[in-house]
Design an enzyme around this catalytic site. Structure first.
Site, PDB file in Angstrom:
ATOM      1  N   SER A 191       0.825  -1.213   0.000  1.00  0.00           N
ATOM      2  CA  SER A 191       0.000   0.000   0.000  1.00  0.00           C
ATOM      3  C   SER A 191       0.858   1.262   0.000  1.00  0.00           C
ATOM      4  O   SER A 191       0.567   2.227  -0.715  1.00  0.00           O
ATOM      5  CB  SER A 191      -0.933   0.001   1.224  1.00  0.00           C
ATOM      6  OG  SER A 191      -1.867  -1.050   1.133  1.00  0.00           O
ATOM      7  N   ASN A 200      -5.585  -8.152  -2.223  1.00  0.00           N
ATOM      8  CA  ASN A 200      -5.228  -8.506  -0.849  1.00  0.00           C
ATOM      9  C   ASN A 200      -4.281  -7.544  -0.142  1.00  0.00           C
ATOM     10  O   ASN A 200      -4.300  -7.466   1.077  1.00  0.00           O
ATOM     11  CB  ASN A 200      -4.596  -9.908  -0.825  1.00  0.00           C
ATOM     12  CG  ASN A 200      -5.549 -10.973  -1.311  1.00  0.00           C
ATOM     13  OD1 ASN A 200      -6.715 -10.974  -0.951  1.00  0.00           O
ATOM     14  ND2 ASN A 200      -5.064 -11.877  -2.141  1.00  0.00           N
ATOM     15  N   TYR A 201      -3.440  -6.824  -0.893  1.00  0.00           N
ATOM     16  CA  TYR A 201      -2.382  -6.064  -0.228  1.00  0.00           C
ATOM     17  C   TYR A 201      -2.420  -4.557  -0.465  1.00  0.00           C
ATOM     18  O   TYR A 201      -1.975  -3.802   0.384  1.00  0.00           O
ATOM     19  CB  TYR A 201      -1.013  -6.626  -0.627  1.00  0.00           C
ATOM     20  CG  TYR A 201      -0.840  -8.060  -0.204  1.00  0.00           C
ATOM     21  CD1 TYR A 201      -0.881  -8.418   1.140  1.00  0.00           C
ATOM     22  CD2 TYR A 201      -0.681  -9.072  -1.134  1.00  0.00           C
ATOM     23  CE1 TYR A 201      -0.751  -9.727   1.547  1.00  0.00           C
ATOM     24  CE2 TYR A 201      -0.551 -10.394  -0.743  1.00  0.00           C
ATOM     25  CZ  TYR A 201      -0.589 -10.725   0.599  1.00  0.00           C
ATOM     26  OH  TYR A 201      -0.474 -12.021   0.998  1.00  0.00           O
ATOM     27  N   ILE A 202      -2.912  -4.109  -1.605  1.00  0.00           N
ATOM     28  CA  ILE A 202      -3.012  -2.670  -1.841  1.00  0.00           C
ATOM     29  C   ILE A 202      -4.346  -2.187  -1.280  1.00  0.00           C
ATOM     30  O   ILE A 202      -5.399  -2.731  -1.619  1.00  0.00           O
ATOM     31  CB  ILE A 202      -2.920  -2.343  -3.344  1.00  0.00           C
ATOM     32  CG1 ILE A 202      -1.527  -2.683  -3.873  1.00  0.00           C
ATOM     33  CG2 ILE A 202      -3.237  -0.883  -3.608  1.00  0.00           C
ATOM     34  CD1 ILE A 202      -1.370  -2.505  -5.372  1.00  0.00           C
TER      35      ILE A 202
END
Length: 908
Positions: A660, A865-867
């Protein structure tokens, strides 16, 4: 940060153990072998690309790897019960379900001249990332690795600066409430874990001019007085028409949306603070899969050439295998076959094996003598029949299914209608597993009501179980967000029925995850400073922990957990073994192990020389294959240490934070212009760079080359249309050839006569199929409306136009001339058509380039899932790109909170 001896549990007792302390003599000896570069550089993967076969002296994997994992093919009635009920698009599936594992490395002769320091390795290196993969021009003067290292260093410096700015503002804001400290007790010098907690009053990240509370988790913000909610307006014809137009949504979705006022839970600071999740809860339980329907009498398992009749319980298990003979990845896997036959034999022993046509018992003892082809052929024919059903009949079947399941799709949660996610109990079948799972092929038993526990409000009516059955237990767990649960028989795992992804509870879970990552940006500089210091600690436990955090932070390794004997042999950072890490001087590390979901993690990375030295110490003899690298560290101990910096901080938060934060930095200075596809490519380029820097990689899909080839064929088809249109211009005005030049009208060299002929044949066949399908669809519609259907004569008349097209192509090939087409043909009209075709060609080229760049990078993993999804929303609003270009319907529902909660000036 160092911890005392008492805080360091002696972790693993099996295998060779590292010394408790690292002496200065050992350090100096290692320094002579590996000169230090004196500073820490951010880690960057040396390669990006498909994993090629390796010639190795000692196997570097952790066992049972025998081939690439192929895509699964559903076999029961065309689609499995679970697949038939799924509404999610392929983009939304966890990437691990679509990835592939690898071919087992082939041993080779030992290379005595190997440069490797401990485990000799002789490899053909997989290809590095091309510049185009991260949006760079291919002729860039800066080497890829150099550019990535510099960019990662800049991103980390920005993170350090931001963290200090946030703390300085907090300190200034809270100084009046705290006693002034002596200069010797400066915050910067006091380990964070030993500091007294300060009042939480966060500031911005130091970028925005006006003071904002954008860094404060919304759950803790003091919210302004709410405006009174506007109640739903009564239904009107215009509103009904609008609802009807929303074809993506089901009737139940629309009904729920119109019945409920919008509840913006992310603006409600009272939600999610306590442990009590609900006050009232009502639902209708779960949907069970249909009971087993025995095979027709003429369809039987053949054993040693004899058709045998089985008891229904055993026959059902035989159909699990027989229906999936076209899934070669499974039925050609020895482990799958061994596990299946072992379970199948258990059912046969219970039910008396098989009977021949005379009633004689046939003992089924050898898998090799079983012939499941008659069963497969029957299922295959049933699938074909189902596929061939008229569209109207398919629609009626789906409508009946939806109607039967409607009561289970929603629950009442604290008086609000919420969509339930997986309300269907998984049907029985054969366990596939991911990657190389040791239990693949085992029989998943049918789940009965007696195994299911329901969670429901005390005052709510308990759903009736199926006739003749009862529920295992009824609970009123107000701290739980599950509606039903049961234990499956393969791994003993508990399965839960939860709310849908777009529900308040699920959204709050995602929201908290990304807010936790945002909170880490205040502490990341201190954490990095501490672990860099501990990389040189004399204490082995501290040095191992610091090295593990370095690898987790820099290379996105998962922490890893302990595994049982019968679980897949997958590992993470803390559970790496001797054979999983190969050291190559001066400071290259090759990781090769089975990671999450039994997917191979292979990467060659460049690390700081101190980390290289530490790994060499951790692998020091007498350690050998099978021994732990981090033998004085566990995942729980690591997370306990991280929690001392920030409540709730675990190793996995680093993956979310790094992805992110990197994306936020890239978007901050981005200037995206051009068409929508070009802007989407800009976003994907940034996403791709995040995936590379955060090591979200995948093996190239087997279908990738075919997809690129199809896209190129479409582009070539458009180029051919451009050439034909230019020839029509010549037919209208032959003098224009002199004006524009002969070169303008020449056919591209790669579109030779053979290609043209094949393309023309394909065009004719494509149009023929379109007309035939349109005719059949029109007839179905007439049948539904009770009108007289068209005769075959009508179809023949429609196909006459295709015959004419084929004749026209034949004539063009013979004469080399193309006659003008269309009403009122003119040069101006044809030039306008050429411009439109060229625009389509450019758009498709951008899309193809984007697809090619994404082939080795797991963009879906990063984006979903991650950003932080709010960053995608920021891009969408800032550059006027529809959010639909980034999020599918399912993801728009999942991230509804993100779409509605931020504007283009929001900052991570």
């Amino acid at each position: 940060m160092s911890s005392s001896d008492d805080d360091q549990p002696l972790v693993r007792t099996n295998g060779v153990k590292s010394q408790d302390r690292i002496t200065k003599n050992v350090d100096r000896a290692m320094d002579k072998q590996t000169p230090s570069n004196g500073h820490i550089e951010p880690g960057v993967s040396i390669r990006m690309g498909p994993v090629e076969d390796m010639d190795v002296d000692v196997p570097l994997t952790n066992g049972n790897v025998n081939g690439k994992r192929k895509s699964r093919v559903s076999l029961t009635n065309g689609k499995s019960y679970k697949e038939a009920s799924s509404s999610e698009e392929d983009d939304d599936k966890p990437l691990s379900k679509r990835r592939r594992t690898f071919q087992k490395p082939k041993p080779s002769m030992k290379d005595s001249d190997s440069e490797l320091s401990d485990v000799p390795l002789k490899t053909r290196k997989p290809p590095k990332a091309s510049a185009a993969q991260i949006g760079e021009e291919s002729d860039s003067d800066t080497p890829l690795n150099t550019r990535l290292v510099k960019e990662k260093q800049a991103i980390e410096r920005a993170a350090e600066k931001t963290a200090k700015a946030i703390r300085n503002k907090e300190k200034a804001a809270g100084s009046s409430k705290r006693k002034p400290k002596a200069e010797s007790e400066s915050d910067e010098d006091v380990p964070l874990a030993k500091k007294k907690k300060q009042p939480v009053k966060r500031a911005t990240n130091g970028v925005k001019k006006n003071e904002s509370d954008s860094d404060i988790p919304l759950s803790t913000k003091k919210m302004p007085a709410k405006k009174p909610k506007v109640k739903s307006e009564p239904s009107t014809p215009a509103k009904n028409a609008k609802a009807k137009a929303r074809q993506e949504e089901t009737e139940q979705d629309i009904e729920a949306e119109e019945d409920e006022e919008e509840y913006r839970w992310w603006e409600d600071p009272s939600k999610g603070d306590g442990t009590k999740k609900w006050t009232t809860l009502e639902h209708n339980g779960v949907v069970f899969p249909p009971p087993y329907e025995p095979l027709p009498k003429h369809v039987k398992l053949v054993y040693d050439g004899i058709p045998v009749t089985l008891h229904p319980d055993a026959e059902e298990v035989a159909t699990f295998y027989g229906s999936m003979l076209n899934s070669t990845h499974n039925v050609e896997n020895p482990t799958f076959n061994e596990n299946f036959f072992k379970d199948f034999t258990t059912y046969l022993d219970k039910t008396g094996h098989g009977k021949d046509k005379n009633g004689n018992t046939i003992k089924i003892k050898k898998f090799e003598k079983c012939d499941f082809k008659p069963i497969f052929e029957w299922f295959d024919s049933e699938r074909a029949k189902k596929k061939a059903l008229p569209a109207a009949e398919k629609k009626a079947i789906k409508a009946a299914k939806d109607e039967a399941e409607a009561p289970y799709m929603y629950c009442m949660w604290d008086g609000r209608k919420q969509k339930v996610g997986n309300f269907r109990v998984e049907p029985p079948g054969l366990f596939r597993g991911r990657g190389e799972h040791p239990k693949t092929g085992r029989v998943k038993k049918r789940v009965m009501p007696e195994q299911i526990t329901l969670n429901i409000g005390k005052e709510a009516k308990v759903p009736e179980p199926p006739a003749g059955h009862r529920w295992k237990e009824i609970k009123h767990d107000q701290e739980g967000t599950w509606l039903a649960m049961w234990q499956e028989n393969i791994n003993g795992a508990y399965k839960y029925v939860m709310l849908a992804a777009n529900s308040d509870i699920k959204g709050q879970s995602d929201f908290k995850k990304f807010e936790k990552a945002r909170e880490l940006k205040q502490h990341i500089d201190r954490i990095r400073k501490d672990y860099r210091k501990d990389l040189k600690s004399e204490k082995m436990a501290d040095r191992q922990r610091a090295t593990a955090i370095y690898l987790i932070d820099q290379f996105a390794l998962r922490a890893g957990n302990e595994k049982g004997e019968d679980e897949a042999d997958t590992v993470g950072c803390c559970s790496l073994k001797y054979q999983h890490v190969t050291l190559k001087p001066p400071n290259y590390v090759i990781f090769d192990f089975l990671g999450k979901d039994s997917i191979r993690f292979y990467d060659e990375v460049q690390v700081d020389s101190q980390v290289f030295k530490n790994l060499k110490i951790f692998k020091k003899p007498p350690k050998t294959e099978g021994d732990d690298i981090f033998d004085r560290l566990t995942t729980s101990a690591l997370n306990k240490h991280l929690n001392s910096y920030m409540p709730g901080l675990t190793a996995k938060v680093f993956r979310t934070y790094n992805a992110s934060w990197t994306m936020a930095r890239l978007l901050k200075d981005m200037k995206s212009t051009g068409t929508i596809p070009e802007k989407v490519k800009d976003y994907n380029d940034a996403n791709r760079e995040v995936a590379i820097l955060c090591n979200h990689k995948r093996t190239v899909a087997a279908s990738h080359a075919n997809s690129i080839e199809k896209m190129q064929e479409k582009i070539n088809g458009l180029r051919y249309q451009v050439w034909r249109t230019k020839q029509m211009m010549l037919d209208v005005d032959p003098k224009i050839k002199k004006k524009k030049g002969a070169e303008y009208f020449e056919r591209p060299e790669d579109l030779d006569d053979e290609w043209v002929k094949q393309h023309q044949e394909a065009l004719v066949e494509e149009q023929r199929q379109k007309i035939t399908k349109k005719f059949e669809k029109d007839n179905e519609k007439l049948k539904i409306e009770g009108q007289k259907q068209m005769k075959e004569k009508e179809l023949k008349e429609r196909l006459e136009a295709i015959d004419e097209l084929a004749k026209k192509f034949k004539k063009e090939n013979k004469t080399g001339k193309v006659e003008a087409e269309g009403k009122g043909p003119s040069v101006e009209k044809y030039e306008a058509n050429i411009d439109k075709l060229n625009q389509r060609i450019e758009t498709m080229k951008v899309q193809m380039e984007d697809k090619e760049g994404n082939k080795e990078v797991a963009l879906g993993t990063s984006k979903i899932n991650y950003i932080d999804p709010r960053l995608t929303v920021v891009f969408s609003k800032k550059f006027n790109v529809p959010i639909e270009r980034f999020f599918s319907k399912t993801l728009r529902e999942k991230f509804d909170w993100a779409i509605k909660s931020v504007e283009e000036d929001w900052e991570f």
